[in-house]
Design a protein around this motif. Structure first.
Motif, PDB file in Angstrom:
ATOM      1  N   SER A   1      -0.009   3.776  -9.678  1.00 47.05           N
ATOM      2  CA  SER A   1      -0.452   2.739  -9.406  1.00 47.05           C
ATOM      3  C   SER A   1       0.374   2.030  -8.513  1.00 47.05           C
ATOM      4  N   LEU A   2       1.696   1.877  -8.610  1.00 51.42           N
ATOM      5  CA  LEU A   2       2.606   1.118  -7.818  1.00 51.42           C
ATOM      6  C   LEU A   2       2.846   1.669  -6.597  1.00 51.42           C
ATOM      7  N   GLY A   3       2.794   3.017  -6.500  1.00 53.72           N
ATOM      8  CA  GLY A   3       2.651   3.843  -5.186  1.00 53.72           C
ATOM      9  C   GLY A   3       1.627   3.244  -4.337  1.00 53.72           C
ATOM     10  N   ARG A   4       0.273   3.501  -4.801  1.00 53.35           N
ATOM     11  CA  ARG A   4      -1.066   3.190  -4.293  1.00 53.35           C
ATOM     12  C   ARG A   4      -0.908   1.415  -3.738  1.00 53.35           C
ATOM     13  N   LEU A   5      -0.163   0.569  -4.880  1.00 50.70           N
ATOM     14  CA  LEU A   5      -0.224  -0.558  -4.335  1.00 50.70           C
ATOM     15  C   LEU A   5       0.983  -1.075  -3.223  1.00 50.70           C
ATOM     16  N   GLU A   6       1.977  -0.370  -3.357  1.00 50.02           N
ATOM     17  CA  GLU A   6       3.152  -0.569  -2.273  1.00 50.02           C
ATOM     18  C   GLU A   6       2.496   0.024  -0.844  1.00 50.02           C
ATOM     19  N   GLU A   7       1.769   1.124  -0.808  1.00 48.20           N
ATOM     20  CA  GLU A   7       1.133   1.643   0.449  1.00 48.20           C
ATOM     21  C   GLU A   7       0.297   0.591   0.968  1.00 48.20           C
ATOM     22  N   ALA A   8      -0.588   0.099   0.086  1.00 49.51           N
ATOM     23  CA  ALA A   8      -1.462  -0.975   0.629  1.00 49.51           C
ATOM     24  C   ALA A   8      -0.948  -2.209   1.023  1.00 49.51           C
ATOM     25  N   ALA A   9       0.320  -2.764   0.636  1.00 44.74           N
ATOM     26  CA  ALA A   9       1.048  -3.670   0.942  1.00 44.74           C
ATOM     27  C   ALA A   9       1.327  -3.798   2.666  1.00 44.74           C
ATOM     28  N   ARG A  10       1.479  -2.616   3.098  1.00 42.01           N
ATOM     29  CA  ARG A  10       1.543  -2.620   4.401  1.00 42.01           C
ATOM     30  C   ARG A  10       0.558  -3.330   5.166  1.00 42.01           C
ATOM     31  N   GLU A  11      -0.550  -3.483   4.794  1.00 40.50           N
ATOM     32  CA  GLU A  11      -1.817  -3.937   5.210  1.00 40.50           C
ATOM     33  C   GLU A  11      -1.829  -5.557   5.003  1.00 40.50           C
ATOM     34  N   CYS A  12      -0.771  -5.714   4.023  1.00 41.60           N
ATOM     35  CA  CYS A  12      -1.042  -7.032   3.539  1.00 41.60           C
ATOM     36  C   CYS A  12       0.386  -8.128   3.723  1.00 41.60           C
ATOM     37  N   GLY A  13       1.052  -7.675   4.962  1.00 39.73           N
ATOM     38  CA  GLY A  13       2.212  -8.535   5.048  1.00 39.73           C
ATOM     39  C   GLY A  13       3.352  -7.906   4.443  1.00 39.73           C
ATOM     40  N   GLY A  14       3.233  -6.805   3.789  1.00 36.18           N
ATOM     41  CA  GLY A  14       4.550  -6.318   3.418  1.00 36.18           C
ATOM     42  C   GLY A  14       4.955  -6.880   2.132  1.00 36.18           C
ATOM     43  N   VAL A  15       5.779  -5.902   1.281  1.00 31.77           N
ATOM     44  CA  VAL A  15       6.226  -6.242  -0.176  1.00 31.77           C
ATOM     45  C   VAL A  15       7.330  -7.342   0.055  1.00 31.77           C
TER      46      VAL A  15
ATOM     47  N   ILE B   1      -1.035  -8.143  -5.173  1.00 35.09           N
ATOM     48  CA  ILE B   1      -2.175  -7.152  -5.106  1.00 35.09           C
ATOM     49  C   ILE B   1      -1.883  -6.471  -6.358  1.00 35.09           C
ATOM     50  N   SER B   2      -3.006  -6.212  -7.414  1.00 37.43           N
ATOM     51  CA  SER B   2      -2.769  -5.594  -8.771  1.00 37.43           C
ATOM     52  C   SER B   2      -3.882  -4.469  -8.945  1.00 37.43           C
ATOM     53  N   GLU B   3      -3.304  -3.636  -9.906  1.00 38.52           N
ATOM     54  CA  GLU B   3      -4.268  -2.550 -10.608  1.00 38.52           C
ATOM     55  C   GLU B   3      -4.396  -2.869 -11.897  1.00 38.52           C
TER      56      GLU B   3
ATOM     57  N   ALA C   1      -3.040  -2.844 -19.275  1.00 39.06           N
ATOM     58  CA  ALA C   1      -1.700  -3.154 -18.374  1.00 39.06           C
ATOM     59  C   ALA C   1      -2.134  -3.222 -16.788  1.00 39.06           C
ATOM     60  N   GLU C   2      -1.234  -4.056 -16.237  1.00 42.05           N
ATOM     61  CA  GLU C   2      -1.564  -4.569 -14.779  1.00 42.05           C
ATOM     62  C   GLU C   2      -0.488  -4.316 -13.926  1.00 42.05           C
ATOM     63  N   SER C   3      -0.437  -3.371 -13.022  1.00 42.15           N
ATOM     64  CA  SER C   3       0.808  -3.181 -11.976  1.00 42.15           C
ATOM     65  C   SER C   3       0.494  -4.051 -10.994  1.00 42.15           C
ATOM     66  N   CYS C   4       1.463  -4.835 -10.598  1.00 43.38           N
ATOM     67  CA  CYS C   4       1.316  -5.736  -9.486  1.00 43.38           C
ATOM     68  C   CYS C   4       2.475  -5.402  -8.449  1.00 43.38           C
ATOM     69  N   VAL C   5       2.172  -5.938  -7.181  1.00 42.61           N
ATOM     70  CA  VAL C   5       2.941  -5.730  -6.114  1.00 42.61           C
ATOM     71  C   VAL C   5       2.997  -7.000  -5.268  1.00 42.61           C
ATOM     72  N   PRO C   6       3.945  -7.988  -5.235  1.00 39.64           N
ATOM     73  CA  PRO C   6       3.879  -9.096  -4.436  1.00 39.64           C
ATOM     74  C   PRO C   6       3.827  -9.007  -2.769  1.00 39.64           C
ATOM     75  N   VAL C   7       3.098  -9.707  -2.250  1.00 43.83           N
ATOM     76  CA  VAL C   7       2.832  -9.386  -0.822  1.00 43.83           C
ATOM     77  C   VAL C   7       2.950 -10.760  -0.069  1.00 43.83           C
ATOM     78  N   ALA C   8       3.057 -10.806   1.151  1.00 38.10           N
ATOM     79  CA  ALA C   8       3.333 -11.812   2.205  1.00 38.10           C
ATOM     80  C   ALA C   8       1.992 -12.633   2.673  1.00 38.10           C
TER      81      ALA C   8
END
Length: 301
Positions: free
Chosen positions: A161-175, A143-145, A195-202
Motif C-alpha cells: 500500500s505504501l508503494g502504491r501511494l508513493e507512486e501516486a504521490a508523483r501526481e500530487c506534488g510529491g512526497v 493520500i491514504s489507503e 489500519a490506514e497507510s498514509c503518504v503526505p503530499v504537497a
C-alpha cells in the motif's frame, strides 16, 4: 533378471486390503482414506461393487514418507507438493517449509520471553530499553489507503500500500514527509483493525483529483492530518517484528501515562528509512502516539 527380482516383482503384484496395508505401513485405515481423498496415496485398485481399497506392497514407502512429513506438522497441501516432486525439488520444498517453521519458532520464543517478563512483573526492564521523546508535526495533506487486515497479512499489505501511494504521490506534488501507518483499532491474529497507510503530499487539489480518478480501486482517499504533538520511540528494522514492536508501543504508552499526559489519537508507525536498503540494526521506524499536555506534566521519578 535374477530369481530374487522375480520374487520381488511377484510380491509387489500382491494386493493388500486396507487393513493389511495399514499394518504394513504402520498407519491407520482412517489416515489412508484421508490420503486417498487428498490424492497423496491412491489405492492401486478399488472394487467397484464393494468400494474396498487394495494397495500394492510397494506403496508402503510413500505411505511412510507422508506419515513422516506429517510428523513435522506439514499441512497436507504441502505434503502433496513434496511427494509429487522429484528428489532434489522435493528436498528443496522440505527445506523451504522447515525454514519457515524455524522462523516461526524463533518468533514464538521471543514472544514467550516478552510475556514472561510481563507476567513476572519485569515489564519496566523491557520498557526501559526504549528512549521516548516528543516532536511537533505540522498539518499535512495525506493520500491514504485503509484496510481491515489481520497481523499475519499486515507486513505485506503495508509494503504494497505504501508503494502504491508513493507512486501516486508523483501526481500530487510529491512526497513531503515520512509515510506512516495509523491503527484505528487493534490489529492482531484475531482483530483486523482497520489500519490506514498514509503518504503526505504537497498538492491537495492534485491529490483530490487523483483520488476521484484512480483512488477507488484501493479504497484510497485524501484527508488533512491535523498538526499534532507526538510522543515516540525509534526502533530498528529487527524490532519492527513481534513482539519487540509491542514492547515499543507499550513503552511509549507507559512514558505518556507517567507524565499524566493524554493520548489524543490512534497510534502509528512512521517509516522514515528505505526498508529494503536497511539492515536489521538500522533505525527505520518511529512508534508514536498523538498526545496533549506534553511539557506540562511532572517528570516521573
Amino acid at each position: 533378471m535374477t530369481e530374487d527380482d522375480d520374487v520381488d516383482d511377484a510380491r509387489d503384484d500382491e494386493l493388500l486390503t486396507i487393513g493389511a496395508f495399514a499394518a504394513r505401513a504402520r498407519l491407520s485405515a482412517k489416515a489412508l482414506r484421508l490420503y486417498d481423498r487428498m490424492g497423496l496415496l491412491v489405492p492401486d485398485q478399488v472394487d467397484e461393487a464393494t468400494g474396498y481399497r487394495y494397495y500394492r506392497p510397494g506403496q508402503a514407502e510413500r505411505a511412510r514418507l507422508v506419515a513422516l512429513l506429517r510428523q513435522l506438522d506439514m499441512p497436507l497441501a504441502k505434503v502433496a507438493d513434496v511427494v509429487h516432486a522429484d528428489g532434489p525439488e522435493a528436498a528443496g520444498l522440505l527445506d523451504a517449509y522447515w525454514a519457515g517453521v524455524e522462523a516461526r519458532v524463533a518468533g514464538q520464543r521471543t514472544l514467550a520471553g516478552y510475556l514472561r517478563g510481563r507476567l513476572s512483573g519485569r515489564s519496566s526492564e523491557v520498557y526501559g530499553k526504549f528512549a521516548v521523546e516528543t516532536v511537533d508535526v505540522p498539518e499535512q495533506v495525506v493520500i491514504s489507503e485503509t484496510r481491515h487486515t489481520l497481523a499475519g497479512e499486515l507486513p505485506a499489505w503495508i509494503g504494497a500500500s505504501l508503494g502504491r501511494l508513493e507512486e501516486a504521490a508523483r501526481e500530487c506534488g510529491g512526497v513531503t514527509a515520512a509515510p506512516f501507518v495509523v491503527y484505528h483499532a487493534e490489529v492482531s491474529m484475531e482483530s483486523d483493525g482497520p489500519a490506514e497507510s498514509c503518504v503526505p503530499v504537497a498538492d491537495e487539489a492534485a491529490a483530490r483529483a487523483w483520488s476521484r480518478e484512480r483512488g477507488r480501486a484501493w479504497q484510497s482517499r485524501v484527508r488533512v492530518e491535523p498538526a499534532r504533538r507526538l510522543a515516540y520511540t525509534r526502533i530498528t528494522k529487527a524490532q519492527v517484528a513481534h513482539p519487540q514492536i509491542l514492547a515499543a508501543f507499550e513503552a511509549v504508552e507507559e512514558w505518556v501515562a507517567a507524565r499524566g499526559w493524554t493520548v489524543t489519537g490512534p497510534c502509528r508507525e512512521v517509516y522514515f528509512a528505505d526498508w529494503e536498503a536497511s539492515g536489521p540494526e538500522d533505525p527505520v521506524c518511529d512508534i508514536a502516539f498523538p498526545v496533549s499536555g506534553a511539557g506540562e506534566g511532572p517528570e516521573p521519578n
